[in-house]
Design a protein around this motif. Structure first.
Motif, PDB file in Angstrom:
ATOM      1  N   ARG A 133      -6.729   0.095   4.954  1.00 59.73           N
ATOM      2  CA  ARG A 133      -8.123  -0.552   4.941  1.00 59.73           C
ATOM      3  C   ARG A 133      -7.742  -2.128   4.607  1.00 59.73           C
ATOM      4  NH1 ARG A 133     -12.178   3.353   1.634  1.00 59.73           N
ATOM      5  NH2 ARG A 133     -11.938   5.293   2.934  1.00 59.73           N
ATOM      6  N   GLY A 134      -6.381  -2.435   4.417  1.00 57.52           N
ATOM      7  CA  GLY A 134      -6.158  -3.811   4.079  1.00 57.52           C
ATOM      8  C   GLY A 134      -6.179  -4.154   2.629  1.00 57.52           C
ATOM      9  N   ARG A 135      -6.362  -3.457   1.663  1.00 58.37           N
ATOM     10  CA  ARG A 135      -6.459  -3.642   0.134  1.00 58.37           C
ATOM     11  C   ARG A 135      -5.245  -3.564  -0.377  1.00 58.37           C
ATOM     12  NH1 ARG A 135     -11.113   0.055  -1.825  1.00 58.37           N
ATOM     13  NH2 ARG A 135      -9.586   1.670  -0.697  1.00 58.37           N
ATOM     14  N   GLN A 136      -4.810  -4.110  -1.297  1.00 57.83           N
ATOM     15  CA  GLN A 136      -3.581  -4.196  -1.988  1.00 57.83           C
ATOM     16  C   GLN A 136      -3.478  -3.128  -3.388  1.00 57.83           C
ATOM     17  OE1 GLN A 136      -2.197  -7.734  -3.794  1.00 57.83           O
ATOM     18  NE2 GLN A 136      -0.097  -6.763  -4.801  1.00 57.83           N
ATOM     19  N   THR A 137      -2.592  -2.100  -3.100  1.00 62.70           N
ATOM     20  CA  THR A 137      -2.713  -1.006  -3.899  1.00 62.70           C
ATOM     21  C   THR A 137      -1.453  -0.979  -4.889  1.00 62.70           C
ATOM     22  OG1 THR A 137      -1.295   0.413  -2.444  1.00 62.70           O
ATOM     23  CG2 THR A 137      -3.858   0.476  -2.185  1.00 62.70           C
ATOM     24  N   GLY A 138      -0.697  -1.958  -4.726  1.00 66.43           N
ATOM     25  CA  GLY A 138       0.399  -2.142  -5.632  1.00 66.43           C
ATOM     26  C   GLY A 138       1.500  -3.274  -4.924  1.00 66.43           C
ATOM     27  N   TRP A 139       2.760  -2.810  -5.600  1.00 63.81           N
ATOM     28  CA  TRP A 139       3.840  -3.730  -5.169  1.00 63.81           C
ATOM     29  C   TRP A 139       5.212  -2.629  -4.548  1.00 63.81           C
ATOM     30  CZ3 TRP A 139       2.971  -8.889  -5.015  1.00 63.81           C
ATOM     31  CH2 TRP A 139       1.897  -9.195  -5.809  1.00 63.81           C
ATOM     32  N   MET A 140       5.593  -3.228  -3.751  1.00 56.09           N
ATOM     33  CA  MET A 140       6.817  -2.390  -3.008  1.00 56.09           C
ATOM     34  C   MET A 140       8.099  -3.335  -3.370  1.00 56.09           C
ATOM     35  SD  MET A 140       8.268   0.034  -1.990  1.00 56.09           S
ATOM     36  CE  MET A 140       6.979   1.014  -1.333  1.00 56.09           C
ATOM     37  N   THR A 141       9.164  -2.613  -4.228  1.00 53.06           N
ATOM     38  CA  THR A 141      10.296  -3.353  -4.678  1.00 53.06           C
ATOM     39  C   THR A 141      11.431  -2.578  -3.929  1.00 53.06           C
ATOM     40  OG1 THR A 141       9.383  -3.737  -6.801  1.00 53.06           O
ATOM     41  CG2 THR A 141      11.857  -4.116  -6.397  1.00 53.06           C
TER      42      THR A 141
END
Length: 851
Positions: A432-440
């Motif tokens: 949906r285009g919302r940020q759910t976290g961070w990918m490292t």
């Protein structure tokens, strides 16, 4: 007692039942998807088989129709050939009657003209009848008025060369009628078919009766009219050239219509003429055949439409099945890709809790996915000493303050070991285009760090080596004043600027300087001077720098610099000491040349004294005779003048001998100037003749006339020739050859050596030759086969020749396996290109022999 029943024979299974059983077994082994796919293909196969049957039937009918047409054409052509043959045989019989009457002398010249006129008027194919005697001379000839003037034969002329004369000779030899077809060219009159009937008078050949036919009329009146209307009839010669008729234009097969055919044609030779006259017929196209049938095209179109609809339905079903399998394949692919990558992946939610790790991350750290998912900071793979720094880094990561290029951290494995890693952080966005976290993403950089340290150490060692070199090394890009690299010696000589580099390049000529202001001198894609790159020299160059007072050897090569630019590396080595040593060696060689001349004259001292004794004795005798005659008063004035002239001539001869010896041994600087080869040979022969006569050796000299001039030092070349001729005389004397075999041959001729115009000097003796071990060391310094020799003569000779840009070699002369002498040869290039090599080679002098 019961009787056992006989065994029943096995019933063979019908092949049809066996095939059906195998078919059911194979069908049941297929998956439902494959069964649906094959079921959809069955109607398509049926339609294609139906269309193939229609095409095969059409093809069979077309082949049958073509065979019928070809058979009818063959019969018609053979019938036409028989008609033409009968017409030719009738005319042949009539000409044979004329020949018989002429042989029996039942017909004179007027009757011959009447008979010929009657035959020509009655039969339109006959164009001319000629009476020719046994010598080929035309006695009488009668031709139709329509014949071309070039083909009319006049009484008294002789047969021209060509097919007519060849047929005449064949008729003479065979005594049989001969048909011939003369060759013709474009633009000439239509060719005539010739029949030569021999005249046989009491067994002797008495000439021929030549009948000439119009091939066009023969085709028109000899071929049935119904065949001319049905076919395009033509008469051809043996080469396939059209003699009569108009052929149909060739019809090639259409690549889009494979059932189309070429023109139906048939040809047969016309007897009795043979292959010189061929009758060919080409059938006109009278019907379209089955190709124009609308039924065929209708069935084909309906079959094609049915096949297209079946294929479209089958493809639509396949797309739906593929769409159903796409989701499963995509999921499996992503999972396999995540498990196969070597980069560790870790996902954090907005609070910093681990929500996902891939297999590579678990392999790097040693913890399993169950142990890491759900963990909050501090994470177990953080080293205890770096907790505070990693906490601060994590807060920056969660707040969005990540570094685009990533950052380096230390990671602890479950086993307790630590490795270096680089982390890259990016936001994790859902569908949906919302940020759910961070990918490292994490990469192990322990090995790259080790390699980087080794490269740094290697670069340091390489720099130390270059700095310690005793040669100047500099690197600069093309078309720029930037100095990319310069070692210590370069900086000592030229400083830290590119002036020294450019000076070395320009003076050495390893890259000619171009005018960068002209667009034509630059590559439009790279902006590089293409002229300079293509004309650069690859060999070393030696230059002198007055500012340094040094001689430098300059070498250059092109290389691709680390940033991709094309650069030029120049290496300059100090060779001042070597050049000084070479100059000193040259001076020593010059002194050795003078000493060699003195040694040669010393060896020839007794012979020179003998040569001078002759003119001096003659002078003394002339003077004594004059004195005695004057005292006695028995001399006249004329006798006194004659005696004095002879005395003066002998004095001049002695002076010339002394002056020639003085010029030969006089030390002077080498002077290369235009010199005449014949004059040098003459003066060298005069000096060497003394030694040759002393050893009782005969000299034969061969000098080509009009030799071009050489750029040489005459004295040095004469010294080489004298030395070679003296060595030849000594070799003959040591071999104890008989007087008939004591000779030295001197040849001077023009040659072309490796594409260079030169003059070849060769001295050949009849001595015992040279041993193989002597040939290998013949031109070495201080190597001699003489007991009193210094070993400098031949070495100096080769040095003199090579200083004149020439070459020298020696070889033995063999007669079978016996060595009969030795030949020394050297070449000197011309001073200028020869202007007339033909005269140089052709105009030669005859050999001159001197005792």
């Amino acid at each position: 007692m019961t009787v056992p029943s006989a065994p029943q024979p096995a019933v063979a299974t019908p092949p049809a039942r066996t095939a059906a059983r195998m078919w059911r077994r194979w069908w049941r082994s297929l998956s439902p998807n494959r069964q649906d796919r094959f079921a959809a293909l069955a109607p398509l196969a049926a339609v294609l088989l139906f269309l193939a049957a229609i095409v095969a039937a059409f093809w069979y009918l077309r082949v049958e129709e073509a065979d019928r047409e070809q058979e009818a054409l063959r019969r018609d052509v053979e019938y036409a050939q028989q008609r033409v043959r009968l017409r030719l045989l009738e005319r042949q019989e009539q000409l044979m009657r004329v020949a018989r009457d002429l042989t029996n002398k039942d017909m004179e010249l007027p009757q011959f003209h009447q008979r010929a006129e009657s035959l020509i008027g009655q039969y339109p194919e006959l164009q001319a009848i000629t009476w020719i005697d046994e010598t080929g001379k035309v006695l009488a000839s009668h031709a139709t008025p329509t014949i071309a003037s070039a083909q009319v034969r006049v009484a008294g002329e002789v047969l021209r060369k060509g097919d007519t004369q060849a047929g005449f000779a064949l008729s003479r030899s065979t005594q049989q009628p001969v048909y011939s077809q003369p060759a013709f060219k474009e633009g000439e009159p239509a060719p005539l078919l010739q029949l030569q009937v021999p005249l046989n008078a009491q067994g002797n050949f008495a000439g021929v009766v030549l009948g000439e036919y119009s091939v066009e009329n023969l085709l028109r009146y000899g071929t049935p009219t119904e065949l001319l209307a049905r076919y395009a009839m033509t008469l051809l010669d043996s080469k396939g050239e059209v003699l009569a008729g108009v052929p149909l234009a060739p019809r090639e097969r259409n690549q889009w219509m494979p059932w189309s055919r070429r023109t139906n044609a048939y040809e047969v030779p016309v007897s009795p003429v043979g292959n010189n006259l061929v009758l060919r017929a080409q059938a006109y196209r009278t019907s379209l055949g089955l190709v124009g049938s609308g039924l065929f095209w209708l069935v084909g179109a309906l079959s094609a439409m049915t096949a297209w609809m079946l294929i479209a339905t089958w493809r639509h079903t396949r797309r739906r099945m593929q769409a159903q399998q796409a989701l499963v394949q995509e999921t499996n692919f992503r999972r396999a890709m995540e498990n196969s990558v070597l980069t560790g992946m870790r996902a954090l939610d907005l609070n910093g809790t681990i929500t996902y790790v891939n297999a590579a991350f678990c392999q790097m750290t040693g913890w399993s996915e169950e142990e890491l998912v759900g963990q909050e900071p501090p994470f177990p793979y953080w080293p205890e000493a770096d907790h505070e720094a990693l906490h601060a880094r994590l807060q920056d990561e969660l707040s969005g303050k990540s570094i685009p290029g990533g950052f380096q951290v230390r990671v602890r494995r479950k086993s307790g070991t630590v490795f270096d890693a680089r982390l890259y952080v990016s936001p994790l966005i859902d569908a949906r285009g919302r940020q759910t976290g961070w990918m490292t993403s994490m990469t192990d950089i322990t090995e790259p760090n080790r390699i980087r340290e080794q490269l740094s150490a290697s670069h340091e060692r390489f720099t130390i080596v270059l700095e310690a070199l005793d040669a100047s090394v500099s690197v600069a890009p093309l078309g720029s004043a930037e100095l990319l690299f310069a070692n210590k010696l370069y900086r000592q000589w030229f400083g830290s600027q590119t002036d020294g580099h450019l000076q070395l390049v320009a003076q050495a000529g390893v890259l000619p300087a171009g005018d960068s202001g002209h667009p034509s001198d630059e590559d439009p894609l790279m902006g590089l001077p293409t002229d300079s790159l293509t004309s650069a020299h690859s060999e070393n160059a030696e230059i002198f720098l007055p500012d340094l007072g040094k001689w430098l050897e300059v070498r250059s090569r092109y290389l691709s610099w680390v940033d991709g630019r094309l650069a030029q590396m120049v290496i300059a080595t100090d060779i001042t000491q070597r050049r000084l040593a070479e100059a000193q060696a040259a001076r020593q060689t010059e002194r050795a040349q003078s000493v060699s001349g003195l040694i040669t004259m010393g060896e020839m001292a007794s012979s020179v004294a003998h040569e001078l004794n002759q003119p001096l004795t003659a002078i003394s005798n002339y003077c004594s005779g004059i004195i005695s005659r004057i005292k006695s008063g028995q001399i006249t004035e004329a006798g006194l003048l004659a005696a004095l002239e002879k005395t003066a001539h002998q004095a001049q001869r002695a002076g010339q001998i002394i002056q020639r010896i003085r010029d030969f041994v006089k030390k002077s600087e080498p002077k290369r100037q235009r010199a005449d080869a014949e004059q040098m040979v003459a003066e060298a022969v005069e000096l060497a003749g003394i030694e040759l006569r002393r050893n009782n050796v005969r000299l034969t000299q061969y000098v080509a006339a009009r030799l071009p001039s050489l750029m040489a030092d005459s004295i040095l070349i004469e010294q080489v020739l004298v030395n070679l001729m003296k060595n030849g005389a000594e070799s003959i004397a040591n071999a104890s050859r008989p007087p008939a075999q004591r000779s030295v041959e001197l040849r001077v001729v023009p040659r072309q050596i490796d594409g260079v115009d030169s003059v070849e000097f060769s001295v050949q003796d009849t001595g015992k030759g040279l041993a193989p071990e002597v040939l290998e060391r013949l031109f070495e310094a201080f190597f001699s086969t003489k007991e009193q020799g210094m070993g400098m003569g031949l070495n100096l000779c080769r040095s003199i020749v090579e200083a004149h840009q020439g070459r020298m070699q020696a070889e033995n002369i063999y007669n079978g396996t016996e060595v009969t002498g030795c030949r020394f040869t050297f070449w000197l290039p011309l001073a200028a290109p020869a202007t007339d090599t033909t005269n140089v080679v052709a105009n030669t002098e005859s050999p001159r022999t001197t005792a």
